[in-house]
Scaffold this motif. Structure first.
Motif, short mmCIF file in Angstrom:
data_model
loop_
_atom_site.label_atom_id
_atom_site.label_comp_id
_atom_site.label_asym_id
_atom_site.label_seq_id
_atom_site.Cartn_x
_atom_site.Cartn_y
_atom_site.Cartn_z
N ASP A 181 -2.20 3.00 3.45
CA ASP A 181 -1.89 3.37 4.83
C ASP A 181 -3.14 3.83 5.60
O ASP A 181 -3.29 3.56 6.79
N LEU B 81 -5.58 -5.93 0.14
CA LEU B 81 -4.81 -4.70 0.00
C LEU B 81 -4.84 -4.24 -1.46
O LEU B 81 -4.39 -4.95 -2.36
N GLU C 39 5.36 5.42 -2.93
CA GLU C 39 5.00 5.27 -1.53
C GLU C 39 5.17 6.60 -0.80
O GLU C 39 5.82 7.52 -1.27
N GLY D 201 2.91 -6.24 7.49
CA GLY D 201 1.87 -5.21 7.47
C GLY D 201 0.90 -5.26 8.65
O GLY D 201 0.66 -4.25 9.32
N PHE E 267 1.15 -10.80 -0.87
CA PHE E 267 0.29 -9.76 -0.29
C PHE E 267 -1.16 -10.22 -0.25
O PHE E 267 -1.64 -10.83 -1.20
N TYR F 105 4.99 2.22 5.37
CA TYR F 105 4.44 0.99 4.84
C TYR F 105 4.17 1.14 3.36
O TYR F 105 4.86 0.55 2.55
N SER F 106 3.20 1.98 2.99
CA SER F 106 2.87 2.03 1.57
C SER F 106 2.39 3.42 1.17
O SER F 106 2.90 4.42 1.65
N THR G 98 6.95 4.41 11.29
CA THR G 98 6.86 3.34 10.30
C THR G 98 6.63 3.89 8.91
O THR G 98 5.98 4.92 8.75
N LEU H 249 -4.90 1.05 7.16
CA LEU H 249 -4.19 0.36 8.24
C LEU H 249 -4.22 1.17 9.54
O LEU H 249 -3.76 0.70 10.58
#
Lengths: 354, 354
Positions: free
Chosen positions: B224, B47, B159, B201, B43, B218-219, B216, B227
């Motif tokens: 998020d 992030l 998440e 990502g 990663f 993601y996290s 989607t 992003l």
């Protein structure tokens, strides 16, 4: 952001002090004076979590320093009585102590808020406030006035609410009871008519047996089981609204801490950090089995009714408001915690399955 | 009890090796060869949590070893592509990696169970199983077959369940959707008729914009938010039933790990332990604010209905049974986790306020 600050300082030190780093490359720490400290404990090592995490801390620091830093664990009273450790460390006659800030309500009321808060946060939220919500910084300042450096050093499982001889079906059933109770929760119990006293762990069983007290709280199932309260009081109440998480700290004489090298300070700090991993994992691991054993011994497990919990919660709000009115530090810390919790509540409401 | 064993070994070493301890008293670690490792990351460091905990680990190890042990953090792809790190460490061409066992489903299906389990444990329970329920020992054995030593090295916040362009009111609304999804949860989504794909990502936003995908995950909110998915998909669902906690690990070439001194091993292990403190505290601290910001941007926060969660849970039970039938290691690990959870459930039911 206590730790954040430390990391930044370290990064700066690396940037400007490259020469020093290189100079010790052949034998890291060779410049560090050996540390041999005595660490008094507020809890006997034989008590899981309460005491065993202190023993564990001592072993971890020794391991990661290759024996350069030793904080030898001493059982309660072996050096000084537990409640005298604060003054002894302040004066420098004791190097360090394994304890919880909740012990020092008589010295600084606000320190109790760094140990366990009635209807307060459980482990994750509490840690979030301590490390990212300003908690640790406030605690640092309060201890520093007394010449003490303290590092948060672990968390243990939620406590049970207590052992009763008779079933409790309403707040009225609590009124007039004589009960062993600790910390801020005791003030809440007093508000609803319980007569509380603080009795050391080893003295609770005989007091309960003789009838000096009608009921007692002490700790979590895995610890309470071994203390045998179930032989006298068969009704075991949950949840422990007064201590959903209890934080432990490592107190040190501040001048001695300041004299440590950066490496030694980091070793102590990071070993304390690992105690959170250990305390949380162990605390969650050992209660289920203990509850099974207690049930097999005929103990009746109860949850407080929502009404009783609401009444206790209101009583705590009153207690907190009174303490905040009496003590400026308490007010500052309490206000900070409340603000943090309001923001956290938005996340708590959506983020978790249960 | 992985850590327990290590402590016992250490105690024995102290008892029989007192002479050695004394010999290095003047300059602890002087006998330890300096370690300069390259640590690839799955990663990017920018992030929070996912990458920043890896950077933090590197800094901690350097601090507590006085610079003797360095695991230099490399951004994804700087050394080898993230998904090739397993083989590279196994072969010894890469020293170490900051990653999560969930990445290696293609190598060993069972490793996914040490990363995040649909409808599985949250942080405290997961850690309890890993350290006191046999989890870490099983993981050790599975990695060891590949010449890899791995240490659990942190946990991050639950998440979110994902971003959707349209509101989802039933399982039928999910059917036929194209969705970016990761890990074991993706298999669950497939079961209920979602067509999943794994997209890195940085590539999710354009895929969502172009309509290559409809939705989607993601996290967590704090990640998020940055992003920018909210600019395209306004419906944000909770809870993230597929990842209530995600564990991260530090993978190392086993022969290189075995060649480290006990002190160096302890430094790495305890720094990883402190990453649990940091990951848990930080993860809980940063979501409330992110949620507020997302709401201010017009994002609608939803919780899945109990019916939808029940259907997904049943789908996961099917997936788990299929994987257990296919893979003996998966079956062993899954059985162990289920047994642990059954005992834990007794405690969970009574111990907590909410």
């Amino acid at each position: 952001m206590h730790y954040g600050t430390m990391f930044r300082s370290f990064a700066t030190a690396l940037a400007v002090g490259g020469a020093l780093s290189l100079a010790v490359a052949g034998g890291a720490h060779a410049q560090d004076k050996r540390v041999n400290w005595k660490m008094g404990s507020a809890f006997p090592s034989k008590l899981v979590q309460l005491g065993s995490l202190g023993k564990s801390l001592s072993a971890k620091i020794e391991r990661i320093s290759g024996g350069n830093v030793r904080l030898k664990f001493f059982e309660p009273h072996a050096l000084v009585p537990p409640l005298e450790m604060f003054d002894a460390i302040s004066a420098g006659s004791l190097d360090a102590a394994w304890s919880t800030p909740g012990y020092w309500f008589g010295k600084e009321k606000s320190l109790a808020l760094f140990a366990a808060v009635p209807f307060g946060p459980s482990a994750g939220e509490y840690m979030a406030w301590m490390y990212y919500g300003g908690g640790h910084d406030m605690m640092d300042k309060i201890y520093a006035k007394h010449g003490i450096k303290s590092i948060m050093c672990g968390v243990i499982a939620p406590e049970a609410s207590g052992w009763f001889r008779k079933e409790i079906n309403s707040i009225d059933d609590l009124k007039g009871l004589k009960m062993r109770f600790f910390g801020l929760g005791a003030k809440v119990m007093e508000k609803v008519g319980v007569s509380t006293q603080l009795i050391a762990g080893g003295d609770i069983y005989p007091a309960l047996e003789r009838g000096t007290i009608d009921a007692t709280e002490y700790s979590m199932p895995a610890i309470d089981l071994n203390l045998g309260f179930y032989q006298i009081a068969k009704h075991y109440y949950f949840p422990g609204w007064h201590q959903q998480a209890t934080l432990f700290d490592l107190m040190m004489n501040k001048a001695k801490w300041d004299a440590l090298s950066e490496t030694q300070q980091a070793q102590i700090e990071i070993a304390c950090g690992d105690n959170f991993r250990e305390g949380l994992a162990e605390g969650e691991a050992i209660q289920g089995k203990a509850l099974k054993e207690l049930k097999a011994k005929g103990v009746q497990i109860h949850r407080w009714s929502p009404e009783i919990l609401d009444t206790l919660h209101s009583a705590w709000d009153e207690v907190a408001a009174e303490l905040a009115a009496e003590d400026a530090n308490f007010k500052e810390v309490w206000t900070s915690l409340q603000a943090f919790r309001a923001e956290y509540a938005e996340w708590k409401a959506v983020g978790y399955l249960q």
